[in-house]
Design a protein around this motif. Structure first.
Motif, PDB file in Angstrom:
ATOM      1  N   THR A   1       9.092   3.247 -10.424  1.00 16.40           N
ATOM      2  CA  THR A   1       8.134   2.148 -10.597  1.00 16.40           C
ATOM      3  C   THR A   1       7.087   2.164  -9.497  1.00 16.40           C
ATOM      4  OG1 THR A   1       9.817   0.808 -11.667  1.00 16.40           O
ATOM      5  CG2 THR A   1       7.895  -0.347 -10.805  1.00 16.40           C
ATOM      6  N   THR A   2       7.519   2.338  -8.253  1.00 17.81           N
ATOM      7  CA  THR A   2       6.533   2.364  -7.167  1.00 17.81           C
ATOM      8  C   THR A   2       5.646   3.592  -7.259  1.00 17.81           C
ATOM      9  OG1 THR A   2       8.121   3.424  -5.675  1.00 17.81           O
ATOM     10  CG2 THR A   2       7.938   1.024  -5.574  1.00 17.81           C
ATOM     11  N   GLN A   3       6.179   4.708  -7.729  1.00 20.78           N
ATOM     12  CA  GLN A   3       5.354   5.901  -7.872  1.00 20.78           C
ATOM     13  C   GLN A   3       4.341   5.744  -9.000  1.00 20.78           C
ATOM     14  OE1 GLN A   3       5.010   8.673  -5.968  1.00 20.78           O
ATOM     15  NE2 GLN A   3       6.260   7.469  -4.587  1.00 20.78           N
ATOM     16  N   LEU A   4       4.739   5.110 -10.074  1.00 22.11           N
ATOM     17  CA  LEU A   4       3.790   4.892 -11.167  1.00 22.11           C
ATOM     18  C   LEU A   4       2.726   3.876 -10.775  1.00 22.11           C
ATOM     19  CD1 LEU A   4       6.166   4.994 -14.252  1.00 22.11           C
ATOM     20  CD2 LEU A   4       4.433   6.668 -13.614  1.00 22.11           C
ATOM     21  N   ALA A   5       3.071   2.963  -9.865  1.00 24.34           N
ATOM     22  CA  ALA A   5       2.080   1.987  -9.414  1.00 24.34           C
ATOM     23  C   ALA A   5       1.144   2.594  -8.382  1.00 24.34           C
ATOM     24  CB  ALA A   5       2.780   0.768  -8.819  1.00 24.34           C
ATOM     25  N   ALA A   6       1.513   3.696  -7.768  1.00 27.32           N
ATOM     26  CA  ALA A   6       0.766   4.410  -6.745  1.00 27.32           C
ATOM     27  C   ALA A   6       0.976   3.760  -5.389  1.00 27.32           C
ATOM     28  CB  ALA A   6      -0.716   4.495  -7.070  1.00 27.32           C
ATOM     29  N   CYS A   7       1.339   4.578  -4.437  1.00 24.80           N
ATOM     30  CA  CYS A   7       1.699   4.077  -3.110  1.00 24.80           C
ATOM     31  C   CYS A   7       0.537   3.397  -2.394  1.00 24.80           C
ATOM     32  CB  CYS A   7       2.241   5.223  -2.262  1.00 24.80           C
ATOM     33  SG  CYS A   7       3.824   5.822  -2.845  1.00 24.80           S
ATOM     34  N   GLY A   8      -0.643   3.949  -2.469  1.00 21.59           N
ATOM     35  CA  GLY A   8      -1.786   3.359  -1.784  1.00 21.59           C
ATOM     36  C   GLY A   8      -2.103   1.963  -2.273  1.00 21.59           C
ATOM     37  N   THR A   9      -2.001   1.743  -3.566  1.00 17.98           N
ATOM     38  CA  THR A   9      -2.292   0.414  -4.103  1.00 17.98           C
ATOM     39  C   THR A   9      -1.186  -0.576  -3.773  1.00 17.98           C
ATOM     40  OG1 THR A   9      -1.367   1.037  -6.236  1.00 17.98           O
ATOM     41  CG2 THR A   9      -3.736   1.271  -5.981  1.00 17.98           C
ATOM     42  N   VAL A  10       0.029  -0.078  -3.564  1.00 22.90           N
ATOM     43  CA  VAL A  10       1.141  -0.962  -3.183  1.00 22.90           C
ATOM     44  C   VAL A  10       1.085  -1.261  -1.689  1.00 22.90           C
ATOM     45  CG1 VAL A  10       3.656  -1.132  -2.996  1.00 22.90           C
ATOM     46  CG2 VAL A  10       2.628  -0.204  -5.061  1.00 22.90           C
ATOM     47  N   PHE A  11       0.886  -0.221  -0.855  1.00 21.08           N
ATOM     48  CA  PHE A  11       0.884  -0.394   0.595  1.00 21.08           C
ATOM     49  C   PHE A  11      -0.365  -1.107   1.102  1.00 21.08           C
ATOM     50  CE2 PHE A  11       3.429   3.806   1.088  1.00 21.08           C
ATOM     51  CZ  PHE A  11       4.582   3.172   0.678  1.00 21.08           C
ATOM     52  N   TYR A  12      -1.528  -0.738   0.550  1.00 16.66           N
ATOM     53  CA  TYR A  12      -2.812  -1.238   1.054  1.00 16.66           C
ATOM     54  C   TYR A  12      -3.691  -1.741  -0.087  1.00 16.66           C
ATOM     55  CZ  TYR A  12      -1.239   1.765   4.880  1.00 16.66           C
ATOM     56  OH  TYR A  12      -0.505   2.375   5.864  1.00 16.66           O
ATOM     57  N   PRO A  13      -3.386  -2.865  -0.695  1.00 12.72           N
ATOM     58  CA  PRO A  13      -4.221  -3.346  -1.811  1.00 12.72           C
ATOM     59  C   PRO A  13      -5.644  -3.716  -1.384  1.00 12.72           C
ATOM     60  CG  PRO A  13      -2.571  -4.979  -1.215  1.00 12.72           C
ATOM     61  CD  PRO A  13      -2.262  -3.740  -0.422  1.00 12.72           C
ATOM     62  N   GLU A  14      -5.849  -3.984  -0.088  1.00  7.78           N
ATOM     63  CA  GLU A  14      -7.188  -4.345   0.379  1.00  7.78           C
ATOM     64  C   GLU A  14      -8.144  -3.159   0.384  1.00  7.78           C
ATOM     65  OE1 GLU A  14      -4.876  -3.070   3.998  1.00  7.78           O
ATOM     66  OE2 GLU A  14      -4.446  -4.333   2.278  1.00  7.78           O
ATOM     67  N   ARG A  15      -7.619  -1.958   0.240  1.00  4.00           N
ATOM     68  CA  ARG A  15      -8.462  -0.756   0.236  1.00  4.00           C
ATOM     69  C   ARG A  15      -9.063  -0.450  -1.134  1.00  4.00           C
ATOM     70  NH1 ARG A  15      -5.100   3.780   3.602  1.00  4.00           N
ATOM     71  NH2 ARG A  15      -4.960   2.651   5.565  1.00  4.00           N
ATOM     72  N   LYS A  16      -8.677  -1.169  -2.145  1.00  9.23           N
ATOM     73  CA  LYS A  16      -9.202  -0.886  -3.483  1.00  9.23           C
ATOM     74  C   LYS A  16     -10.716  -1.014  -3.488  1.00  9.23           C
ATOM     75  CE  LYS A  16      -5.221  -2.462  -6.110  1.00  9.23           C
ATOM     76  NZ  LYS A  16      -4.731  -3.472  -7.043  1.00  9.23           N
ATOM     77  N   GLY A  17     -11.371  -0.107  -4.186  1.00  8.37           N
ATOM     78  CA  GLY A  17     -12.818  -0.172  -4.314  1.00  8.37           C
ATOM     79  C   GLY A  17     -13.568   0.762  -3.391  1.00  8.37           C
ATOM     80  N   GLN A  18     -12.864   1.430  -2.467  1.00  8.22           N
ATOM     81  CA  GLN A  18     -13.536   2.398  -1.607  1.00  8.22           C
ATOM     82  C   GLN A  18     -13.936   3.614  -2.441  1.00  8.22           C
ATOM     83  OE1 GLN A  18     -11.921   1.968   2.770  1.00  8.22           O
ATOM     84  NE2 GLN A  18     -10.354   2.810   1.463  1.00  8.22           N
ATOM     85  N   ILE A  19     -15.052   4.186  -2.121  1.00  9.61           N
ATOM     86  CA  ILE A  19     -15.569   5.296  -2.905  1.00  9.61           C
ATOM     87  C   ILE A  19     -15.125   6.632  -2.335  1.00  9.61           C
ATOM     88  CG2 ILE A  19     -17.663   6.439  -3.704  1.00  9.61           C
ATOM     89  CD1 ILE A  19     -18.976   3.656  -3.643  1.00  9.61           C
ATOM     90  N   SER A  20     -15.154   6.767  -1.021  1.00 10.36           N
ATOM     91  CA  SER A  20     -14.769   8.034  -0.400  1.00 10.36           C
ATOM     92  C   SER A  20     -14.381   7.777   1.043  1.00 10.36           C
ATOM     93  CB  SER A  20     -15.909   9.040  -0.478  1.00 10.36           C
ATOM     94  OG  SER A  20     -16.997   8.583   0.295  1.00 10.36           O
ATOM     95  N   GLY A  21     -14.024   8.841   1.721  1.00 11.86           N
ATOM     96  CA  GLY A  21     -13.635   8.746   3.115  1.00 11.86           C
ATOM     97  C   GLY A  21     -12.561   9.763   3.429  1.00 11.86           C
ATOM     98  N   ARG A  22     -11.935   9.581   4.585  1.00 11.18           N
ATOM     99  CA  ARG A  22     -10.833  10.460   4.963  1.00 11.18           C
ATOM    100  C   ARG A  22      -9.568   9.996   4.251  1.00 11.18           C
ATOM    101  NH1 ARG A  22     -10.432   9.714  10.868  1.00 11.18           N
ATOM    102  NH2 ARG A  22      -8.418  10.678  10.498  1.00 11.18           N
ATOM    103  N   ILE A  23      -8.757  10.942   3.801  1.00  8.97           N
ATOM    104  CA  ILE A  23      -7.525  10.614   3.078  1.00  8.97           C
ATOM    105  C   ILE A  23      -6.454  10.181   4.073  1.00  8.97           C
ATOM    106  CG2 ILE A  23      -5.670  11.571   1.665  1.00  8.97           C
ATOM    107  CD1 ILE A  23      -7.767  13.276   0.285  1.00  8.97           C
TER     108      ILE A  23
END
Length: 129
Positions: A18-40
């Protein structure tokens, strides 16, 4: 395997998928949504990569979701610089050119200070956070 062990393993596997299907970045850091690019972010990339170890599909989905939402990128991709003779008006012009927003310098929440050095600015910013 006993019935309780099977339930624990099934619950652990289900929560991992379930956490993998939700994607770790969106679970760990929801405030980062909407960024276009940058360092991974290596933490998010490694966590998504763990999904690739279990099954290919959850890992690929996790990477796809994190790249699509921008949650895989580290924050702070922009940098601003001002000349030594910056004024509130010149700052407002640069902010408007970059963001489309202006600052009302007369607002009660705005504090304008003249600092003697970069060190003072860094100390003020550290105190603010």
């Amino acid at each position: 395997m006993t019935g309780s062990r099977k339930k624990i393993v099934a619950l652990l596997l289900a929560s991992t998928l379930t956490t993998q299907l939700a994607a770790c970045g969106t679970v760990f850091y929801p405030e980062r949504k909407g960024q276009i690019s940058g360092r991974i972010d290596p933490v998010v990339a490694i966590a998504n990569g763990v999904g690739l170890l279990f099954f290919i599909v959850p890992g690929v989905v996790a990477f796809a979701v994190d790249f699509a939402t921008g949650a895989i990128y580290l924050p702070g991709g922009r940098r601003a610089e001002l000349g030594p003779n910056a004024t509130p008006d010149s700052l407002n012009q640069q902010l408007y050119a970059s963001t489309g927003h202006q600052i009302n310098w007369q607002h009660d929440a705005v504090q304008v200070e003249t600092l003697a050095s970069i060190d003072q600015a860094q100390q003020r910013l550290l105190v603010a956070y």
